[in-house]
Design a protein around this motif. Structure first.
Motif, short mmCIF file in Angstrom:
data_model
loop_
_atom_site.label_atom_id
_atom_site.label_comp_id
_atom_site.label_asym_id
_atom_site.label_seq_id
_atom_site.Cartn_x
_atom_site.Cartn_y
_atom_site.Cartn_z
N THR B 2 -10.77 23.71 20.67
CA THR B 2 -9.54 24.03 19.95
C THR B 2 -9.85 24.36 18.51
OG1 THR B 2 -9.31 21.74 19.45
CG2 THR B 2 -8.03 22.57 21.31
N TRP B 85 -8.87 21.05 4.03
CA TRP B 85 -9.04 21.83 5.25
C TRP B 85 -7.83 21.56 6.13
CZ3 TRP B 85 -13.28 24.33 3.97
CH2 TRP B 85 -14.37 23.66 3.37
N GLY B 88 -8.05 18.54 8.45
CA GLY B 88 -8.87 17.49 7.83
C GLY B 88 -10.35 17.76 7.84
N GLU B 89 -10.83 18.49 8.85
CA GLU B 89 -12.27 18.70 8.95
C GLU B 89 -12.64 20.10 8.48
OE1 GLU B 89 -14.54 16.27 9.95
OE2 GLU B 89 -12.74 15.05 9.80
N SER B 90 -13.82 20.24 7.92
CA SER B 90 -14.27 21.56 7.51
C SER B 90 -14.49 22.40 8.77
CB SER B 90 -15.57 21.45 6.71
OG SER B 90 -16.66 21.31 7.59
N GLY B 94 -16.31 19.81 12.54
CA GLY B 94 -15.78 19.09 13.70
C GLY B 94 -16.39 19.51 15.01
N MET B 96 -18.97 17.81 16.58
CA MET B 96 -19.69 16.74 17.24
C MET B 96 -19.13 16.38 18.61
SD MET B 96 -22.04 15.64 15.12
CE MET B 96 -22.30 13.88 15.10
N GLU B 97 -17.80 16.42 18.71
CA GLU B 97 -17.21 15.93 19.95
C GLU B 97 -17.43 16.84 21.13
OE1 GLU B 97 -13.10 15.33 18.90
OE2 GLU B 97 -13.92 14.95 16.91
N GLU B 98 -17.84 18.07 20.84
CA GLU B 98 -18.03 19.01 21.95
C GLU B 98 -19.41 18.91 22.56
OE1 GLU B 98 -15.35 20.32 22.81
OE2 GLU B 98 -14.21 19.90 20.98
N ALA B 99 -20.22 18.05 22.01
CA ALA B 99 -21.59 17.95 22.51
C ALA B 99 -21.64 17.20 23.84
CB ALA B 99 -22.45 17.21 21.48
#
Lengths: 281, 178, 574
Positions: B2, B85, B88-90, B94, B96-99
């Motif tokens: 997303t 941003w 909140g995240e650049s 964001g 990391m969670e998709e790894a």
């Protein structure tokens, strides 16, 4: 030990140790690790002046990955270790980290009484509603009809524990909920939690991508609480919010001002031999 | 995947501010790719680890570019959460969670592309909303640069076949650790 | 000067105040120049139950009950029955009681002793706000030949907080009882009034342990109430703030032990006190202290077990759990004081050892030591102080669990820059990083064992006395009666050795071999039903002499004549 020290502005990275996390790629705990390092950097707390204390579980591995002092103890007792350390060493910034099983099941009694005692600690619970290190059993925060655990194949049938409502009722002085996918937002909350006197309870919803892959959806379902509902000093208002928001509101949900538990550690006598007097006939 | 970092909440007012945002964006990207490389190493996915390491190196060159551009200037010192941003995240933070520990090079590049794409959108928004002409010009240059990155990544990705369904299946059960 | 002593029991029920009476008598005797001690026994009620103060007053310091009692004062006749097993009487023992003192129809149990009636209740009524126990105190003062002056001094000291009226009525009662006592027999063999210039103390084993802890450097205590350790915690709660320390009342024993681990990790020497059920709860985290090498001291004031057992009475049955209760290979220290006074020394030494060796020390006291009050010479100052090896500088990468020759590695303290590490209950490498590699496990296990086994503990590992081919080996509170038995035998020209083991873990094979050199017969004396100490000796040491075990569970204490009998009947009655 911390006298005369100049607080250096360190980069968040410098709060990480050389040890690489064993967490599964995609785990929400990476976001919390990042957030915590940003908060410590933001507060200019020197790594040697902070101690991060944990019990057992995936998220309890946190101290090893930080360059602060750390303590990785037994299952469920992080808050007791943290309390002892903070009471004996009020000069340190003491943070406890752990998961929902560690904090609310085996450590439940310490959770209640640490809220009640109100020492100046910050407690970060990475809640993923599952036991990860023992392969996916239901935890106290798991929904009753989750049937994917082999230990409770028909679901637990038990209502989940409401950590923040219970924290409020037990006397926690600062209550917040965050999402691990919002690492910067979590950092900002953590900074405030660490700064706030007394016991600060921060629940971070942190997906377990291995046992609860559906939790990747949390980044969409969690929403910031309306501004006017955040930071209330009124426990009744906070209670209403926490009991009715179905766990989806993030933000700082209660800010209290109860007195902090910190006995004075100041000697009243010069010579320990003075103690002899009470025994002398 | 997303897109949570579409636009900053307000327009960028000065070139220095834009450089600060740009520097933060690239720094986050380097850190993230290095973290992802570490994760893959720990999980013995060395091919993807190497790829993430390479991506980190490439992003590192971008940092050098921004640093050159900002030589002699004092950029605004903002804490991570003071950057506005969207979400909140650049744009490139964001990821990391998709790894996934079984992810393949194709996934890694896909992930990097999403980051770059978000960066494109971020700078384009800056260009559209900024009032200062220097800022507009700089932002458009950055859009161009990031678009180039996307194109390069696209090409790179073509070297790897798109993984078939079931790529994330692991026949062994998870390990009991504690 | 010949050793003389007098054993007195005071019994009562329904809030009759026998413990206060006993304490007053003991302290007044101390002020008059005698030594003595007083043990306590009680029924299960929180208030108003039967209670017995069991005293022995002597011309020299004592650590044991006598074989039997010379004098019993039963404020009400019904109260004696419950304690008869704990109060052996002879035909020449004297019971003073009040036929009107209790419920109508209550009577004294059958005993061989003489009985004399003293209308304590009636006499108390003649004094404004008078109480029968104070009449009893006056009568006892007269019967045992104690001067009134020290009694008044003690009354003033103890009753100061109760106000002038209370003091006056008590003093009037004591005088009334003293006069009435003139009609009673004077006990044979009046005691010798010894030199009173000495610095004499009155303290309980629990207080002595507390003082040893504070002298040893303990500044953080967490505890959860449990009989009979509560008074130790209460004493520390009142004392620690005076020396810049603190006691935290924890939510349970799991919290107590983990709080002290936290405080000690922060550099503050820390301790908890509990009893068997609490120790059982703490064992997991005592293993954590061992593995993470964070020093802590746990005092177990033992009571009868298993489970809740008999909370108010003494037993030596936590030896097994103290030695072997930790999971995994977890070398730690187990020590036991051998007398009320020794609670001070042994606790202080334990703090020193735990801190020096960065491990857990369990101190096994018991109810009979902890709750007994003794009149003693001021305990000698001991130089043991908490002494932890802390790195001063950090060159290169700090390794918290570095393999060293002694097994002890310098322990950095939070706040020291460059010393950051994560203490871990997971097996770890030298840096403290979790490791499941066999070589890390072996080397860390070896290091943790080496630091304890290779340490030079010196002479204090045991109290060794006497010579001869027969020895008695014991530990803890049973040392008192054994020591007295052997001293009696010595007077008769019979030499028997005493080995009272203070350091139970780690075992000291060379020291034990030396202590047993030339011994042909070894009597093991212990207060446990399953012979825990005997099994420990068998597993830890080579016992070459012929061995005989004299054991029984609590709560009845051993008496010196029983031990003499065991030695004399060796081989006859077995």
């Amino acid at each position: 030990m911390t006298n005369d020290k100049i607080a250096l502005q360190l980069q968040p990275k410098e709060y990480k140790s050389a040890v690489k996390p064993v967490w599964c790629p995609g785990c929400g705990d990476f976001g919390v690790l990042g957030a915590l390092t940003k908060a410590l950097a933001g507060l200019k707390i020197q790594p040697e002046d902070a101690a991060v204390i944990s019990g057992i579980g995936c998220s309890s591995r946190m101290p090893t990955y930080l360059s602060t002092y750390g303590f990785h103890g037994v299952h469920g007792r992080a808050l007791a270790v943290a309390t002892g350390l903070k009471v004996a060493r009020p000069d340190l910034t003491v943070i406890a980290t752990g998961g929902d099983g560690d904090g609310f099941s085996i450590g439940g009694n310490h959770f209640l009484h640490t809220c009640r005692r109100n020492p100046d600690l910050t407690y970060i619970v990475m809640d993923n509603q599952v036991y990860g290190m023992t392969k996916g059993q239901a935890s106290p925060t798991t929904e009753p009809n989750w049937e994917r655990a082999k230990l409770t194949p028909s679901g637990t049938g038990i209502n989940p524990f409401q950590p923040l409502a219970i924290a409020l009722a037990s006397g926690a002085n600062f209550i917040a909920r965050c999402s691990s996918s919002d690492s910067n937002g979590t950092a900002r909350v953590l900074m405030e939690a660490i700064r706030h006197p007394g016991f600060s309870m921060v629940q971070v919803l942190s997906p377990c991508v291995t046992f609860r892959p559906e939790q990747r959806e949390w980044k969409r379902s969690l929403i910031p609480a309306p501004e006017d509902m955040q930071r209330t000093p009124d426990p009744a208002e906070a209670a209403r919010l926490l009991m009715t928001d179905e766990g989806v509101y993030t933000g700082i949900l209660y800010v209290g001002d109860r007195p902090v538990y910190q006995p004075k550690l100041k000697s009243e006598i010069d010579n320990i031999a003075t103690l002899d007097e009470e025994f002398r006939l | 995947m997303t897109d949570t970092s579409k636009h900053p909440l307000r327009s960028i007012r000065s070139a220095d501010e834009l450089l600060a945002y740009s520097l933060a964006l690239e720094t986050e990207a380097v850190d993230r790719f290095n973290d992802l490389a570490d994760q893959m190493e720990v999980h013995h996915n060395y091919e993807v680890a190497d790829l993430f390491r390479k991506l980190a190196k490439i992003e590192g060159l971008h940092i050098d570019n921004v640093k050159q551009a900002s030589a002699g200037k004092e950029l605004p010192a903002l804490m991570a959460w003071e950057f506005e941003w969207e979400g909140g995240e650049s744009p490139e933070g964001g990821l990391m969670e998709e790894a996934h520990y079984l992810m393949q090079p194709w996934h890694a590049i896909e992930l990097a592309m999403h980051g770059e794409q978000r960066a494109v959108e971020f700078f384009r928004h800056v260009a559209e909303t900024a009032e200062d002409e220097t800022v507009v010009k700089m932002a458009l240059e950055m859009v161009e640069e990031e678009e180039e990155h996307v194109a390069l990544l696209k090409k790179w990705q073509e070297r790897f076949p798109k993984p078939e369904e079931g790529w994330d299946e692991d026949l062994d059960a998870p390990v009991l650790m504690e | 000067m010949r050793f003389q002593s007098l054993s007195i029991a005071l019994t009562g029920s329904g809030g009759s105040g026998v413990m206060t009476t006993g304490s007053l008598l003991l302290e007044a005797a101390g002020r008059a120049g005698w030594y003595g001690f007083m043990a306590r026994s009680a029924g299960p009620q929180i208030r108003g139950g039967e209670a017995a103060a069991v005293l022995r007053i002597a011309s020299e310091p004592i650590e044991s009950h006598d074989d039997s009692f010379d004098l019993v004062l039963a404020i009400d006749p019904g109260s004696l029955a419950r304690f008869l097993a704990e109060i052996p009487l002879r035909s020449d023992s004297l019971i003073i009681s009040d036929a009107e003192g209790g419920r109508r129809g209550d009577s004294l149990p059958d005993t061989p002793a003489r009985v004399i009636d003293l209308p304590m209740k009636g006499l108390a009524k003649t004094v404004q706000a008078g109480r029968p126990n104070m009449i009893a105190l006056g009568a006892l003062t007269k019967v045992i030949g104690l001067p009134l002056a020290p009694m008044l001094e003690i009354l003033e000291k103890i009753l100061k907080s109760k106000g002038a009226d209370a003091l006056e009525s008590s003093w009037n009662c004591v005088q009334e009882g003293y006069e009435a006592g003139a009609e009673l027999p004077v006990l044979d063999g009046p005691l010798v009034n010894t030199d009173i210039s000495a610095d004499r103390w009155s303290l309980t084993g629990n207080e002595a342990a507390g003082l040893g802890a504070v002298r040893g450097g303990i500044r953080f205590v967490a505890g959860y109430p449990i009989t009979p350790a509560t008074e130790l915690l209460e004493w520390l709660a009142g004392t620690l703030p005076k020396v810049g320390g603190v006691l935290v009342q924890a939510e349970d024993e799991l919290a107590s032990v983990n709080q002290i681990i936290g405080a000690s990790f922060g550099g503050t020497p820390a301790l908890t006190a509990t009893s068997g059920p609490g120790l059982a709860l703490m064992t997991e985290s005592i293993g954590l202290s061992v593995c993470s090498e964070v020093p802590v001291v746990i005092i177990d004031v033992m009571r009868c077990g298993p489970s809740t057992g008999i909370a108010t009475k003494s037993e030596q049955s936590d030896l097994d759990i103290a030695l072997h209760g930790l999971h995994g290979d977890a070398p730690h220290l187990v020590l036991a004081p051998t007398s009320v006074t020794d609670c001070l020394f042994t606790t202080q030494w334990s703090v020193h050892l735990a801190e020096s060796l960065q491990t857990a020390a369990i101190v096994l006291s018991d109810q009979s030591l902890g709750q007994s009050k003794a009149i003693v010479e001021r305990p000698a100052d001991v130089s043991f102080m908490a002494r932890r090896v802390v790195p001063e500088t950090f060159a290169g990468e700090y390794q918290r669990y570095a393999i060293s020759e002694s097994g002890v590695s310098p322990m950095s303290i939070p706040g020291q820059a460059g010393g950051q590490y994560t203490a871990d209950g997971l097996e770890h490498n030298q840096a403290g990083t979790p490791s499941s590699l066999p070589e890390d496990h072996y080397s860390q296990l070896e290091k943790r064992q080496r630091k304890i086994h290779a340490f030079e503990f010196g002479q204090h590992w045991a109290d060794l006395e006497g010579s001869g081919e027969t020895a008695v080996i014991t530990w803890g509170a049973t040392t008192g009666p054994v020591r007295e038995a052997l001293s009696r035998l010595r007077e008769r020209g019979e030499n028997v050795r005493l080995i009272a083991v203070r350091l139970l873990s780690p075992e000291r094979p060379a020291d034990m071999a030396a202590a047993l050199a030339g011994v042909k017969r070894l009597l093991v004396v212990e207060q446990s039903h399953s012979r825990q100490f005997h099994r420990y000796l068998r597993s830890a040491y080579d016992l070459h002499p012929a061995v005989k075990v004299f054991n029984r569970p609590g709560p009845l204490p051993f008496r010196p004549n029983e031990i003499i009998e065991q030695l004399h009947n060796w081989g006859q009655a077995d």
